[in-house]
Design a protein around this motif. Structure first.
Motif, short mmCIF file in Angstrom:
data_model
loop_
_atom_site.label_atom_id
_atom_site.label_comp_id
_atom_site.label_asym_id
_atom_site.label_seq_id
_atom_site.Cartn_x
_atom_site.Cartn_y
_atom_site.Cartn_z
N ASP A 50 0.30 -0.98 0.13
CA ASP A 50 0.57 0.44 0.05
C ASP A 50 0.53 1.14 0.16
O ASP A 50 0.86 1.96 -0.51
CB ASP A 50 -1.20 0.20 0.80
CG ASP A 50 -2.10 -0.69 1.14
OD1 ASP A 50 -2.40 -1.37 0.24
OD2 ASP A 50 -2.83 -1.62 2.44
N GLY A 51 1.93 1.39 1.30
CA GLY A 51 2.59 2.20 0.99
C GLY A 51 3.14 2.62 -0.24
O GLY A 51 3.45 3.57 -0.53
N SER A 52 4.09 1.57 -1.11
CA SER A 52 4.77 2.00 -2.28
C SER A 52 3.42 2.67 -3.40
O SER A 52 3.79 3.16 -4.74
CB SER A 52 4.85 0.47 -3.25
OG SER A 52 5.76 0.13 -2.24
N LEU A 53 2.31 2.31 -3.59
CA LEU A 53 1.07 2.62 -4.49
C LEU A 53 1.38 4.15 -4.03
O LEU A 53 1.00 4.51 -4.73
CB LEU A 53 -0.46 1.19 -4.38
CG LEU A 53 -1.19 1.76 -4.44
CD1 LEU A 53 -0.85 2.22 -6.63
CD2 LEU A 53 -2.62 1.10 -4.82
N GLU A 54 0.98 4.38 -2.76
CA GLU A 54 0.80 5.94 -2.17
C GLU A 54 1.69 6.99 -2.26
O GLU A 54 1.72 7.97 -3.75
CB GLU A 54 0.41 5.76 -0.76
CG GLU A 54 0.28 7.05 0.06
CD GLU A 54 -0.41 7.45 1.52
OE1 GLU A 54 0.06 8.08 1.77
OE2 GLU A 54 -0.91 6.76 1.60
N VAL A 55 2.55 6.49 -2.07
CA VAL A 55 3.85 6.65 -3.36
C VAL A 55 3.66 7.16 -4.37
O VAL A 55 4.38 7.96 -5.28
CB VAL A 55 5.53 6.31 -2.70
CG1 VAL A 55 6.40 6.50 -4.07
CG2 VAL A 55 5.95 6.25 -0.86
N PHE A 56 3.78 6.35 -5.54
CA PHE A 56 3.29 6.16 -6.97
C PHE A 56 2.40 7.61 -7.15
O PHE A 56 3.26 7.92 -7.79
CB PHE A 56 2.87 4.88 -7.23
CG PHE A 56 2.60 4.79 -8.78
CD1 PHE A 56 3.80 5.59 -9.62
CD2 PHE A 56 1.30 5.14 -9.40
CE1 PHE A 56 3.77 4.78 -11.33
CE2 PHE A 56 1.22 4.54 -10.52
CZ PHE A 56 2.34 4.72 -11.43
N LEU A 57 1.17 6.90 -6.72
CA LEU A 57 0.08 8.33 -6.97
C LEU A 57 0.26 9.85 -6.43
O LEU A 57 0.76 10.18 -6.78
CB LEU A 57 -0.95 7.93 -5.81
CG LEU A 57 -1.54 6.65 -6.28
CD1 LEU A 57 -3.35 6.33 -5.75
CD2 LEU A 57 -2.12 6.78 -7.39
N ARG A 58 1.14 9.74 -5.36
CA ARG A 58 1.81 11.52 -4.78
C ARG A 58 3.50 11.25 -5.35
O ARG A 58 3.15 12.79 -6.47
CB ARG A 58 2.92 10.49 -3.36
CG ARG A 58 2.89 11.88 -2.50
CD ARG A 58 3.19 10.93 -1.66
NE ARG A 58 4.89 11.41 -1.74
CZ ARG A 58 4.82 10.00 -0.03
NH1 ARG A 58 3.93 10.03 0.48
NH2 ARG A 58 5.93 10.07 0.27
N GLY A 162 -1.92 14.28 0.24
CA GLY A 162 -3.53 14.16 0.94
C GLY A 162 -3.80 13.57 0.24
O GLY A 162 -5.17 12.31 0.73
N ILE A 163 -4.64 13.88 -1.46
CA ILE A 163 -4.81 13.21 -2.40
C ILE A 163 -4.64 11.71 -2.03
O ILE A 163 -5.44 10.94 -1.85
CB ILE A 163 -5.05 13.67 -3.46
CG1 ILE A 163 -5.77 15.64 -3.70
CG2 ILE A 163 -5.48 12.91 -4.80
CD1 ILE A 163 -5.69 15.92 -4.71
N PRO A 164 -2.97 11.18 -2.31
CA PRO A 164 -2.43 9.74 -1.85
C PRO A 164 -3.22 9.52 -1.32
O PRO A 164 -4.27 8.02 -1.03
CB PRO A 164 -1.56 9.69 -2.31
CG PRO A 164 -1.24 11.28 -3.92
CD PRO A 164 -2.35 12.50 -3.23
N MET A 165 -3.22 9.85 -0.16
CA MET A 165 -3.48 9.10 1.47
C MET A 165 -5.29 9.16 1.23
O MET A 165 -6.05 7.63 1.74
CB MET A 165 -3.52 10.24 2.50
CG MET A 165 -3.63 9.27 3.81
SD MET A 165 -2.76 10.84 5.19
CE MET A 165 -0.91 11.67 4.39
#
Length: 170
Positions: A50-58, A162-165
């Motif tokens: 999940d963290g990796s996906l969030e970083v990609f979205l960020r 904020g948005i990726p989170m």
């Protein structure tokens, strides 16, 4: 190494990012470090996938936010310089965040009484410093007043974090 040092001086509000011209190699290394350090921090906080996906979205949000700003102000030619300046400084802050996470782990293991207060204080300090750096970079690039630069820096922070989170919480 000299170019990296010049970019890192931005973290102490020295140098004008518009005067720094990154090579393609330097830009890609900056993005790769951004992705790796972000995945490390997010992996320490949450599930690594999940963290990796969030970083990609960020990363997508960061590039998109910078691109939209530059298109609005009609200064697209500064894209490489602006994203590199922001990413190098963000990488520096992210490295400090990794160190803060390591310190938090040590404090948990040692059952430090004020661990939460120390960790939260470090997080607030790092976020505040990050906002100040991005505000400085934007002020230097576009000659905005300080208030406008801080508002834009805060908006950039909300968009990229904020948005990726929020997406990950859905």
């Amino acid at each position: 190494m000299k170019l990296l040092t010049q970019y890192l001086w931005l973290c102490w509000f020295i140098n004008n990012p518009a005067d720094l011209v990154p090579s393609k190699s330097f830009m890609w290394k900056t993005v790769v470090f951004y992705l790796i350090s972000g995945c490390i921090v997010e992996g320490l906080i949450a599930d690594p996938a999940d963290g990796s996906l969030e970083v990609f979205l960020r990363t997508i949000m960061a590039f998109s936010s910078i691109a939209v700003l530059l298109l609005i102000v009609k200064k697209w030619q500064y894209f490489n310089q602006l994203f590199t300046a922001i990413f190098v400084c963000e990488n520096f802050i992210m490295t400090l965040a990794i160190a803060a996470e390591a310190l938090d782990f040590v404090m948990v293991m040692n059952r430090e009484e004020y661990r939460e207060e120390i960790s939260i204080s470090l997080a607030v300090l790092l976020v505040g410093w990050y906002l100040a750096i991005v505000g400085y970079i934007l002020r230097q690039f576009f000659s905005y007043k300080t208030g406008v630069s801080v508002i834009l820096a805060f908006s950039y922070f909300v968009l990229t974090y904020g948005i990726p989170m929020l997406v990950m919480d859905i």
